[in-house]
Design a protein around this motif. Sequence first.
Motif, PDB file in Angstrom:
ATOM      1  N   GLN A   1      34.902  44.845  -3.434  1.00 15.51           N
ATOM      2  CA  GLN A   1      33.948  45.678  -4.150  1.00 15.51           C
ATOM      3  C   GLN A   1      34.028  45.366  -5.642  1.00 15.51           C
ATOM      4  OE1 GLN A   1      31.818  47.676  -2.746  1.00 15.51           O
ATOM      5  NE2 GLN A   1      31.031  48.898  -4.438  1.00 15.51           N
ATOM      6  N   LEU A   2      32.919  45.005  -6.216  1.00 16.01           N
ATOM      7  CA  LEU A   2      32.878  44.688  -7.638  1.00 16.01           C
ATOM      8  C   LEU A   2      32.922  45.982  -8.438  1.00 16.01           C
ATOM      9  CD1 LEU A   2      32.481  41.967  -9.212  1.00 16.01           C
ATOM     10  CD2 LEU A   2      30.160  42.776  -9.638  1.00 16.01           C
ATOM     11  N   GLN A   3      33.707  45.986  -9.504  1.00 17.22           N
ATOM     12  CA  GLN A   3      33.748  47.137 -10.407  1.00 17.22           C
ATOM     13  C   GLN A   3      33.398  46.685 -11.814  1.00 17.22           C
ATOM     14  OE1 GLN A   3      37.735  48.741  -9.730  1.00 17.22           O
ATOM     15  NE2 GLN A   3      36.844  50.294  -8.385  1.00 17.22           N
ATOM     16  N   LEU A   4      32.662  47.532 -12.524  1.00 17.71           N
ATOM     17  CA  LEU A   4      32.256  47.238 -13.889  1.00 17.71           C
ATOM     18  C   LEU A   4      32.674  48.406 -14.785  1.00 17.71           C
ATOM     19  CD1 LEU A   4      29.790  46.282 -11.790  1.00 17.71           C
ATOM     20  CD2 LEU A   4      28.892  45.373 -13.907  1.00 17.71           C
ATOM     21  N   VAL A   5      33.251  48.089 -15.916  1.00 21.97           N
ATOM     22  CA  VAL A   5      33.687  49.122 -16.861  1.00 21.97           C
ATOM     23  C   VAL A   5      33.160  48.775 -18.241  1.00 21.97           C
ATOM     24  CG1 VAL A   5      35.622  50.309 -17.923  1.00 21.97           C
ATOM     25  CG2 VAL A   5      35.761  49.614 -15.520  1.00 21.97           C
ATOM     26  N   GLU A   6      32.345  49.684 -18.780  1.00 23.25           N
ATOM     27  CA  GLU A   6      31.783  49.489 -20.112  1.00 23.25           C
ATOM     28  C   GLU A   6      32.677  50.148 -21.161  1.00 23.25           C
ATOM     29  OE1 GLU A   6      28.287  50.504 -17.282  1.00 23.25           O
ATOM     30  OE2 GLU A   6      30.352  51.162 -17.658  1.00 23.25           O
ATOM     31  N   SER A   7      32.639  49.593 -22.355  1.00 20.16           N
ATOM     32  CA  SER A   7      33.331  50.187 -23.498  1.00 20.16           C
ATOM     33  C   SER A   7      32.646  49.735 -24.774  1.00 20.16           C
ATOM     34  CB  SER A   7      34.808  49.795 -23.517  1.00 20.16           C
ATOM     35  OG  SER A   7      34.952  48.400 -23.686  1.00 20.16           O
ATOM     36  N   GLY A   8      33.026  50.388 -25.877  1.00 21.69           N
ATOM     37  CA  GLY A   8      32.502  49.973 -27.170  1.00 21.69           C
ATOM     38  C   GLY A   8      31.451  50.891 -27.757  1.00 21.69           C
ATOM     39  N   GLY A   9      31.030  51.896 -26.995  1.00 20.14           N
ATOM     40  CA  GLY A   9      30.042  52.818 -27.525  1.00 20.14           C
ATOM     41  C   GLY A   9      30.635  53.748 -28.566  1.00 20.14           C
ATOM     42  N   GLY A  10      29.756  54.499 -29.223  1.00 20.91           N
ATOM     43  CA  GLY A  10      30.230  55.438 -30.233  1.00 20.91           C
ATOM     44  C   GLY A  10      29.108  55.892 -31.129  1.00 20.91           C
ATOM     45  N   LEU A  11      29.488  56.488 -32.239  1.00 21.10           N
ATOM     46  CA  LEU A  11      28.535  56.977 -33.236  1.00 21.10           C
ATOM     47  C   LEU A  11      28.409  55.944 -34.346  1.00 21.10           C
ATOM     48  CD1 LEU A  11      26.817  59.253 -34.538  1.00 21.10           C
ATOM     49  CD2 LEU A  11      28.956  60.127 -35.526  1.00 21.10           C
ATOM     50  N   VAL A  12      27.189  55.604 -34.689  1.00 19.91           N
ATOM     51  CA  VAL A  12      26.943  54.620 -35.736  1.00 19.91           C
ATOM     52  C   VAL A  12      25.734  55.058 -36.546  1.00 19.91           C
ATOM     53  CG1 VAL A  12      25.519  53.181 -34.216  1.00 19.91           C
ATOM     54  CG2 VAL A  12      26.682  52.139 -36.178  1.00 19.91           C
ATOM     55  N   GLN A  13      25.729  54.713 -37.810  1.00 20.81           N
ATOM     56  CA  GLN A  13      24.606  55.070 -38.663  1.00 20.81           C
ATOM     57  C   GLN A  13      23.435  54.121 -38.434  1.00 20.81           C
ATOM     58  OE1 GLN A  13      26.010  55.117 -42.712  1.00 20.81           O
ATOM     59  NE2 GLN A  13      26.809  57.191 -42.520  1.00 20.81           N
ATOM     60  N   PRO A  14      22.222  54.559 -38.710  1.00 19.19           N
ATOM     61  CA  PRO A  14      21.067  53.653 -38.623  1.00 19.19           C
ATOM     62  C   PRO A  14      21.304  52.401 -39.461  1.00 19.19           C
ATOM     63  CG  PRO A  14      20.325  55.901 -38.890  1.00 19.19           C
ATOM     64  CD  PRO A  14      21.809  55.932 -39.079  1.00 19.19           C
ATOM     65  N   GLY A  15      20.951  51.262 -38.874  1.00 18.91           N
ATOM     66  CA  GLY A  15      21.192  49.987 -39.541  1.00 18.91           C
ATOM     67  C   GLY A  15      22.532  49.363 -39.212  1.00 18.91           C
ATOM     68  N   GLY A  16      23.376  50.107 -38.549  1.00 20.18           N
ATOM     69  CA  GLY A  16      24.711  49.618 -38.213  1.00 20.18           C
ATOM     70  C   GLY A  16      24.737  48.747 -36.973  1.00 20.18           C
ATOM     71  N   LEU A  20      29.136  46.171 -27.364  1.00 18.79           N
ATOM     72  CA  LEU A  20      29.538  46.746 -26.081  1.00 18.79           C
ATOM     73  C   LEU A  20      30.140  45.667 -25.206  1.00 18.79           C
ATOM     74  CD1 LEU A  20      26.453  49.004 -25.250  1.00 18.79           C
ATOM     75  CD2 LEU A  20      28.428  49.511 -26.703  1.00 18.79           C
ATOM     76  N   SER A  21      31.133  46.067 -24.418  1.00 20.20           N
ATOM     77  CA  SER A  21      31.769  45.153 -23.471  1.00 20.20           C
ATOM     78  C   SER A  21      31.595  45.668 -22.056  1.00 20.20           C
ATOM     79  CB  SER A  21      33.266  45.021 -23.770  1.00 20.20           C
ATOM     80  OG  SER A  21      33.493  44.522 -25.063  1.00 20.20           O
ATOM     81  N   CYS A  22      31.465  44.747 -21.138  1.00 14.97           N
ATOM     82  CA  CYS A  22      31.396  45.065 -19.712  1.00 14.97           C
ATOM     83  C   CYS A  22      32.418  44.179 -19.017  1.00 14.97           C
ATOM     84  CB  CYS A  22      29.996  44.801 -19.186  1.00 14.97           C
ATOM     85  SG  CYS A  22      29.824  44.952 -17.380  1.00 14.97           S
ATOM     86  N   VAL A  23      33.523  44.790 -18.588  1.00 21.61           N
ATOM     87  CA  VAL A  23      34.578  44.040 -17.906  1.00 21.61           C
ATOM     88  C   VAL A  23      34.377  44.161 -16.404  1.00 21.61           C
ATOM     89  CG1 VAL A  23      37.043  43.798 -17.543  1.00 21.61           C
ATOM     90  CG2 VAL A  23      36.173  44.393 -19.810  1.00 21.61           C
ATOM     91  N   VAL A  24      34.364  43.028 -15.745  1.00 26.99           N
ATOM     92  CA  VAL A  24      34.126  42.973 -14.302  1.00 26.99           C
ATOM     93  C   VAL A  24      35.444  42.688 -13.575  1.00 26.99           C
ATOM     94  CG1 VAL A  24      32.926  41.717 -12.482  1.00 26.99           C
ATOM     95  CG2 VAL A  24      31.752  42.218 -14.636  1.00 26.99           C
ATOM     96  N   SER A  25      35.681  43.397 -12.499  1.00 29.10           N
ATOM     97  CA  SER A  25      36.860  43.137 -11.677  1.00 29.10           C
ATOM     98  C   SER A  25      36.477  43.182 -10.213  1.00 29.10           C
ATOM     99  CB  SER A  25      37.959  44.171 -11.963  1.00 29.10           C
ATOM    100  OG  SER A  25      37.513  45.479 -11.667  1.00 29.10           O
ATOM    101  N   GLY A  26      37.327  42.607  -9.380  1.00 33.11           N
ATOM    102  CA  GLY A  26      37.063  42.555  -7.949  1.00 33.11           C
ATOM    103  C   GLY A  26      36.466  41.245  -7.497  1.00 33.11           C
ATOM    104  N   SER A  27      36.045  40.430  -8.441  1.00 34.27           N
ATOM    105  CA  SER A  27      35.522  39.110  -8.147  1.00 34.27           C
ATOM    106  C   SER A  27      35.387  38.381  -9.471  1.00 34.27           C
ATOM    107  CB  SER A  27      34.158  39.212  -7.470  1.00 34.27           C
ATOM    108  OG  SER A  27      33.676  37.927  -7.121  1.00 34.27           O
ATOM    109  N   THR A  28      35.119  37.102  -9.393  1.00 37.21           N
ATOM    110  CA  THR A  28      34.897  36.356 -10.631  1.00 37.21           C
ATOM    111  C   THR A  28      33.455  36.548 -11.073  1.00 37.21           C
ATOM    112  OG1 THR A  28      34.381  34.375  -9.369  1.00 37.21           O
ATOM    113  CG2 THR A  28      36.656  34.646 -10.106  1.00 37.21           C
ATOM    114  N   LEU A  29      33.294  36.455 -12.372  1.00 37.93           N
ATOM    115  CA  LEU A  29      31.993  36.764 -12.966  1.00 37.93           C
ATOM    116  C   LEU A  29      30.972  35.646 -12.758  1.00 37.93           C
ATOM    117  CD1 LEU A  29      30.414  38.731 -14.790  1.00 37.93           C
ATOM    118  CD2 LEU A  29      31.442  37.575 -16.757  1.00 37.93           C
ATOM    119  N   ASP A  30      31.450  34.443 -12.490  1.00 37.69           N
ATOM    120  CA  ASP A  30      30.609  33.240 -12.520  1.00 37.69           C
ATOM    121  C   ASP A  30      29.315  33.347 -11.710  1.00 37.69           C
ATOM    122  OD1 ASP A  30      33.050  30.788 -13.074  1.00 37.69           O
ATOM    123  OD2 ASP A  30      33.511  32.862 -12.576  1.00 37.69           O
ATOM    124  N   ASP A  31      29.378  34.018 -10.584  1.00 35.62           N
ATOM    125  CA  ASP A  31      28.263  34.003  -9.656  1.00 35.62           C
ATOM    126  C   ASP A  31      27.382  35.245  -9.753  1.00 35.62           C
ATOM    127  OD1 ASP A  31      27.800  33.626  -6.078  1.00 35.62           O
ATOM    128  OD2 ASP A  31      26.904  32.499  -7.742  1.00 35.62           O
TER     129      ASP A  31
END
Length: 124
Positions: A1-16, A20-31
Motif C-alpha cells: 500500500q502506497l503512503q504519501l505524507v505532505e509537509s511544509g505548509g504554514g502561514l505566509v504573507q502575500p508575496g511570500g 511543500l514536500s510529498c514523501v512516498v513510502s511503500g514503493s519506489t516513486l519511479d513508476d
Amino acid sequence: QLQLVESGGGLVQPGGSLRLSCVVSGSTLDDYMIGWFRHAPGKEREGISAISTDGRTNHIDSVKGRFSIFRDNAKNTVFLQMKMLKSDDTARYYCAAKQRLYRASLSKEDYVYWGQGTPVTVSS
C-alpha cells in the motif's frame, strides 16, 4: 500500500514563498505520476500541478509562472515550490499518486493514493 505524507505548509504573507514536500513510502516513486491538489473552504478540490514519471509537468493557469513541481526519485519525494503567493492560494494542499499512468494529469479521478494534506494560509 502506497503512503504519501505532505509537509511544509504554514502561514505566509502575500508575496511570500513555501516549498511543500510529498514523501512516498511503500514503493519506489519511479513508476508513479504525482499530482498536487488543493481544497479551499466552499470550493471543490482542484488539481494544480502534476508531474509524470518522465518529468513532464502540468499546471493550472492560475499558478503558472509561480509554482513549480519537481521530483527526486532517489529520496522518494516530490516537491511543490510556491512563489508570489496570494490570498487565493489559501487551502489545504494534498499530493496524490497513480501508478503506470504516463502523463501529468490534473484530474482527481485519475489518482488512487492520497495524503492527508498540509494547510497553507496566505495572509498578512
